[in-house]
Write a protein that holds these residues in place. Structure first.
Motif, PDB file in Angstrom:
ATOM      1  N   THR A  61       0.855  -1.212   0.000  1.00  0.00           N
ATOM      2  CA  THR A  61       0.000   0.000   0.000  1.00  0.00           C
ATOM      3  C   THR A  61       0.882   1.250   0.000  1.00  0.00           C
ATOM      4  O   THR A  61       0.632   2.190  -0.751  1.00  0.00           O
ATOM      5  N   TRP A  62       1.911   1.189   0.841  1.00  0.00           N
ATOM      6  CA  TRP A  62       2.834   2.341   0.866  1.00  0.00           C
ATOM      7  C   TRP A  62       3.490   2.536  -0.505  1.00  0.00           C
ATOM      8  O   TRP A  62       3.635   3.645  -0.984  1.00  0.00           O
ATOM      9  N   MET A  99       1.035   4.047  -2.732  1.00  0.00           N
ATOM     10  CA  MET A  99       0.856   5.467  -2.365  1.00  0.00           C
ATOM     11  C   MET A  99       2.008   6.313  -2.892  1.00  0.00           C
ATOM     12  O   MET A  99       1.809   7.410  -3.441  1.00  0.00           O
ATOM     13  N   MET A 159       1.823   6.615  -6.696  1.00  0.00           N
ATOM     14  CA  MET A 159       0.728   7.511  -7.112  1.00  0.00           C
ATOM     15  C   MET A 159       1.035   8.973  -6.782  1.00  0.00           C
ATOM     16  O   MET A 159       0.809   9.874  -7.604  1.00  0.00           O
ATOM     17  N   ALA A 160       1.546   9.187  -5.555  1.00  0.00           N
ATOM     18  CA  ALA A 160       1.824  10.568  -5.127  1.00  0.00           C
ATOM     19  C   ALA A 160       2.952  11.174  -5.951  1.00  0.00           C
ATOM     20  O   ALA A 160       2.812  12.292  -6.481  1.00  0.00           O
ATOM     21  N   SER A 178       1.870  11.693  -9.562  1.00  0.00           N
ATOM     22  CA  SER A 178       0.996  12.887  -9.690  1.00  0.00           C
ATOM     23  C   SER A 178       1.820  14.165  -9.597  1.00  0.00           C
ATOM     24  O   SER A 178       1.626  15.116 -10.380  1.00  0.00           O
ATOM     25  N   LEU A 179       2.739  14.133  -8.621  1.00  0.00           N
ATOM     26  CA  LEU A 179       3.575  15.309  -8.403  1.00  0.00           C
ATOM     27  C   LEU A 179       4.393  15.632  -9.658  1.00  0.00           C
ATOM     28  O   LEU A 179       4.453  16.780 -10.110  1.00  0.00           O
ATOM     29  N   THR A 229     -10.111   8.742  -5.534  1.00  0.00           N
ATOM     30  CA  THR A 229      -8.981   8.032  -4.936  1.00  0.00           C
ATOM     31  C   THR A 229      -9.330   6.566  -4.681  1.00  0.00           C
ATOM     32  O   THR A 229      -8.495   5.670  -4.881  1.00  0.00           O
ATOM     33  N   LEU A 269      -9.033   4.940  -8.040  1.00  0.00           N
ATOM     34  CA  LEU A 269      -7.646   4.865  -8.478  1.00  0.00           C
ATOM     35  C   LEU A 269      -6.841   3.848  -7.658  1.00  0.00           C
ATOM     36  O   LEU A 269      -6.047   3.093  -8.212  1.00  0.00           O
ATOM     37  N   PHE A 270      -7.090   3.847  -6.352  1.00  0.00           N
ATOM     38  CA  PHE A 270      -6.332   2.918  -5.491  1.00  0.00           C
ATOM     39  C   PHE A 270      -6.642   1.467  -5.851  1.00  0.00           C
ATOM     40  O   PHE A 270      -5.732   0.644  -6.040  1.00  0.00           O
ATOM     41  N   GLN A 330      -4.617   0.585   7.164  1.00  0.00           N
ATOM     42  CA  GLN A 330      -5.082   0.827   5.792  1.00  0.00           C
ATOM     43  C   GLN A 330      -6.045   2.006   5.713  1.00  0.00           C
ATOM     44  O   GLN A 330      -6.028   2.775   4.749  1.00  0.00           O
ATOM     45  N   PHE A 380      -5.287   5.035   3.550  1.00  0.00           N
ATOM     46  CA  PHE A 380      -6.237   5.486   2.539  1.00  0.00           C
ATOM     47  C   PHE A 380      -6.548   6.975   2.697  1.00  0.00           C
ATOM     48  O   PHE A 380      -6.598   7.718   1.719  1.00  0.00           O
ATOM     49  N   LEU A 415      -3.714   8.867   1.488  1.00  0.00           N
ATOM     50  CA  LEU A 415      -3.711   8.822   0.021  1.00  0.00           C
ATOM     51  C   LEU A 415      -4.740   9.790  -0.568  1.00  0.00           C
ATOM     52  O   LEU A 415      -4.468  10.496  -1.571  1.00  0.00           O
ATOM     53  N   LEU A 459      -3.246  13.096  -0.320  1.00  0.00           N
ATOM     54  CA  LEU A 459      -2.174  13.255  -1.313  1.00  0.00           C
ATOM     55  C   LEU A 459      -2.728  13.452  -2.725  1.00  0.00           C
ATOM     56  O   LEU A 459      -2.267  14.313  -3.481  1.00  0.00           O
ATOM     57  N   MET A 460      -3.731  12.621  -3.024  1.00  0.00           N
ATOM     58  CA  MET A 460      -4.313  12.722  -4.365  1.00  0.00           C
ATOM     59  C   MET A 460      -4.994  14.073  -4.572  1.00  0.00           C
ATOM     60  O   MET A 460      -4.898  14.687  -5.634  1.00  0.00           O
ATOM     61  N   PHE A 508      -2.047  16.618  -4.881  1.00  0.00           N
ATOM     62  CA  PHE A 508      -1.125  16.543  -6.027  1.00  0.00           C
ATOM     63  C   PHE A 508      -1.778  16.171  -7.358  1.00  0.00           C
ATOM     64  O   PHE A 508      -1.169  16.326  -8.408  1.00  0.00           O
ATOM     65  N   LEU A 509      -2.988  15.645  -7.284  1.00  0.00           N
ATOM     66  CA  LEU A 509      -3.591  15.204  -8.552  1.00  0.00           C
ATOM     67  C   LEU A 509      -4.840  16.000  -8.922  1.00  0.00           C
ATOM     68  O   LEU A 509      -4.843  16.751  -9.903  1.00  0.00           O
ATOM     69  N   TYR A 510      -5.880  15.855  -8.087  1.00  0.00           N
ATOM     70  CA  TYR A 510      -7.166  16.420  -8.521  1.00  0.00           C
ATOM     71  C   TYR A 510      -7.176  17.946  -8.560  1.00  0.00           C
ATOM     72  O   TYR A 510      -7.684  18.539  -9.497  1.00  0.00           O
TER      73      TYR A 510
END
Lengths: 232, 284
Positions: free
Chosen positions: A25-26, A29, A32-33, A36-37, A84, A87-88, B11, B15, B18, B21-22, B25-27
Motif C-alpha cells: 500500500t505504501w 501510495m 501515485m503521489a 501525480s507530483l 482516490t 484509483l487505489f 489501511q 487510505f 492517500l 495526497l491525491m 497533487f492530482l485532482y
C-alpha cells in the motif's frame, strides 16, 4: 501459499506489525503521489500538454462525469474521496503485472478498511448535505418499521463491499497460484490478463457503489427505496 | 484469521493519507488546469464571437456603404451624362451662333471693305476726272475764250428773268458799294466796258463796277453785289457736277449698281437738265 498478503509479515513488534499489505500500500501510495507530483509539476493550461497530463485529465473528468451521472449535484466535492477509491483499487489490480507483487486489495483487511471508510463517509456526506436530523429521518422512511431494516441494509452493504472486492481480488491471485502448479505455461498469462480486467471492473464497481450510496444519502426529499441500487 | 484489525486501522489511515495526497497533487492541479483552460477557451470563443459579430456588422456596414456608393455613383453618372448632353447642346448652339455671328461679321466686313474700296475708287476717280478736266480747261482757257465767255455772260445777264432782275436791282439800289466782277484772266478794256454797259442796260442804272482777277474760277466771270452773285464759270459747272456726283455716291452702297468710273465720259462733263441752269445762277 498465503490466502492474504496479511500473512506475509516483514516485521512485528507486539501489536504493531509490518505486513506485505501495508508495505505494498505504501508502495502504491508512493508511486501515485510521486507520479501525480511529477505530472502536475509542469502542468499546462494551454491547449498543448503532455500525454501524462492528458491521461490524468481524462481520468479526472471521466470520474467527475460518472459521479455527476449517478446523481450527485456537486461532483467536485466528492471527487477526491471517490476518485482516490477508484484509483487505489485500479492501481492495486494493475500492478499485478509485476512479478512478486501482491495486491493489497487481496487482503480482507484492506477491503474492510475501504468499506469502513465508505461506511463512515456515507452518513458524513449525508449529514453535511442534508443536516443531521434530516439524515436520521431517512432511516425511518417510509415508516418507522423500516428502521431496523435500513440499519441492517447499511451494515450488510458495507460488508458486501468488503467481501466482494476481497473475494474477486483474492480469487484472481488464488487461481493464478493454482494454475501455475497445473499448467505453468501460457495459461496463467491469459488468466493474468483476465485478472487485470476483473480488477478494473471491481475498481469500477467499488467506486460506483460507493457513489450510489453517498448519492442516496445526500439526496433531499427522495424515498430511499427509489434510489437503492440493485447490487450485482 | 482473514481480518487483522491493526492492518485495517493502518489501511484506513493509509487510505485517508492517500486521499489527501491525491487531492493535493492530482485532482486539485488537474481540475484547476482544466478550469483555467475552459475559461480561456470560453473567453477566446466569446472574443471570437464578439469579433465575428463585429465583422458581420462591419461587413453589413460595408455592404450598405457599397450599395449606397453604387447608387450614388449611378445617380452621379446619369446626372453627369445628362449635364454633358445639355452642355454639349449648349456649346453646339453657342458655337453655331458664334459661327453665324462671325460669318455675318465677316460678310459685313467684306461688304464694308468693298464699299470702302468702291468709295475710295470713286473718290479718286472723281478727283482725277476733275483734275484732268480742270487741267484741260485751264489749258484751253485763253483770250478768245474769255471774250466768248464775256459775251455769254453779257447775253445771260440780259436774258435774266424779271424776278431775278428785280431782286438784283433792288440790291444794287440799296447798296452803295461797287459791284465786284471777278474773272480768271485780266479782262481787256473793251470787254470791261461792254460788261459795264450791259449791266447798266440790264438794270437801267449807272452801276459802279470794280474788276478783279480770280484764277480759281478757271474760266468765267462772276458778279457779286452785297452778298448776291451772278456768275458763269467753268468752275461753277465743275462744282455743280461734283456736288451732283457726290450726292449720287452718298446714297446706300450698292456695289453692283454702282456705275463704273469712266474717265472718258467724266472728262467732259455734260450738264444734266436738273443741274444745267448754273450758267447764270443766282446764289445767296
Amino acid at each position: 501459499m498465503n490466502l492474504s498478503p496479511d500473512e506475509i509479515i516483514f516485521w512485528q513488534c507486539g501489536f504493531f506489525k509490518l505486513n506485505a499489505t501495508i508495505v505494498f500500500t505504501w508502495g502504491l501510495m508512493l508511486v501515485m503521489a510521486v507520479g501525480s507530483l511529477l505530472i502536475t509539476r509542469n502542468i499546462s493550461i494551454g491547449l498543448a500538454r503532455s500525454r501524462w497530463q492528458n491521461l490524468l485529465e481524462i481520468v479526472a473528468t471521466l470520474t467527475e462525469k460518472q459521479i455527476e451521472e449517478v446523481g450527485l449535484g456537486h461532483p467536485r466535492k466528492y471527487l477526491p474521496f471517490l476518485g482516490t477509491l477508484f484509483l487505489f483499487v485500479a492501481m492495486a489490480a494493475l500492478f499485478t503485472v509485476f512479478p512478486g507483487y501482491e495486491p493489497p486489495t487481496g487482503s480482507l483487511s484492506t477491503t474492510a478498511a475501504l468499506a469502513l471508510c465508505v461506511f463512515v463517509a456515507v452518513p458524513l456526506f449525508g449529514i453535511i448535505e442534508r443536516g443531521f436530523g434530516n439524515y436520521l429521518k431517512s432511516y425511518v422512511q417510509p415508516t418507522f418499521i423500516m428502521l431496523p431494516f435500513n440499519i441492517i441494509s447499511e451494515l450488510s452493504r458495507t460488508l458486501a463491499l468488503a467481501v466482494r472486492l476481497f473475494g474477486n481480488m483474492m480469487s484472481g491471485a488464488m487461481i493464478i497460484g493454482i494454475l501455475l502448479t497445473i499448467t505453468p505455461f501460457i495459461f496463467p498469462v491469459v488468466m493474468k490478463a483476465l485478472g487485470l480486467l476483473t480488477g478494473m471492473v471491481q475498481a469500477y464497481i467499488f467506486f460506483i457503489l460507493s457513489t450510489v450510496y453517498i448519492a442516496a444519502a445526500t439526496r433531499v426529499n427522495t424515498s430511499k427505496s427509489e434510489v437503492d441500487p440493485i447490487e450485482p | 484469521m482473514l481480518i487483522d484489525w491493526f492492518t485495517i486501522a493502518a489501511q484506513v489511515l493509509n487510505f485517508l493519507i492517500l486521499v489527501w495526497l491525491m487531492k493535493r497533487f492530482l485532482y486539485k492541479p488537474i481540475l484547476d488546469a482544466i478550469d483555467a483552460r475552459e475559461e480561456r477557451i470560453t473567453r477566446e470563443l466569446a472574443d471570437a464571437d464578439a469579433k465575428k459579430a463585429e465583422a458581420q456588422k462591419e461587413s453589413a456596414a460595408f455592404e450598405r456603404k457599397n450599395q449606397e456608393f453604387d447608387q450614388q455613383r449611378n445617380a452621379l453618372l446619369s446626372q453627369a451624362t445628362e449635364e454633358v448632353k445639355v452642355e454639349r447642346q449648349r456649346l453646339l448652339d453657342e458655337v453655331l451662333q458664334a459661327a453665324e455671328a462671325l460669318r455675318a461679321k465677316r460678310q459685313e466686313a467684306l461688304v464694308r471693305e468693298q464699299q470702302t474700296l468702291n468709295d475710295e475708287i470713286t473718290r479718286r476717280t472723281r478727283k482725277e476726272v476733275f483734275a484732268i478736266t480742270r487741267k484741260t480747261l485751264t489749258d484751253l482757257a485763253g483770250a478768245s475764250l474769255e471774250e466768248r465767255i464775256s459775251e455769254v455772260f453779257r447775253r445771260r445777264l440780259r436774258e435774266l428773268d424779271a424776278e431775278a432782275k428785280g431782286r438784283f436791282a433792288k440790291i444794287l439800289n440799296t447798296s452803295s458799294a461797287p459791284v465786284l466782277v471777278r474773272s480768271a484772266f485780266e479782262l481787256p478794256a473793251e470787254q470791261r466796258a461792254a460788261i459795264h454797259q450791259a449791266l447798266n442796260e440790264t438794270f437801267a442804272a449807272e452801276i459802279d463796277v470794280c474788276f478783279e482777277i480770280a484764277p480759281d474760277l478757271i474760266s468765267g466771270i462772276e458778279l457779286t453785289a452785297n452778298g448776291r452773285r451772278i456768275a458763269w464759270s467753268i468752275a461753277d459747272y465743275l462744282t455743280s457736277l461734283e456736288e451732283s456726283i457726290g450726292e449720287l455716291l452718298q446714297g446706300p452702297a450698292k456695289p453692283k449698281t454702282k456705275p463704273e468710273v469712266d474717265p472718258a465720259t467724266q472728262a467732259e462733263p455734260k450738264p444734266k437738265p436738273g443741274t444745267q441752269p448754273v450758267a447764270a445762277k443766282e446764289t445767296q
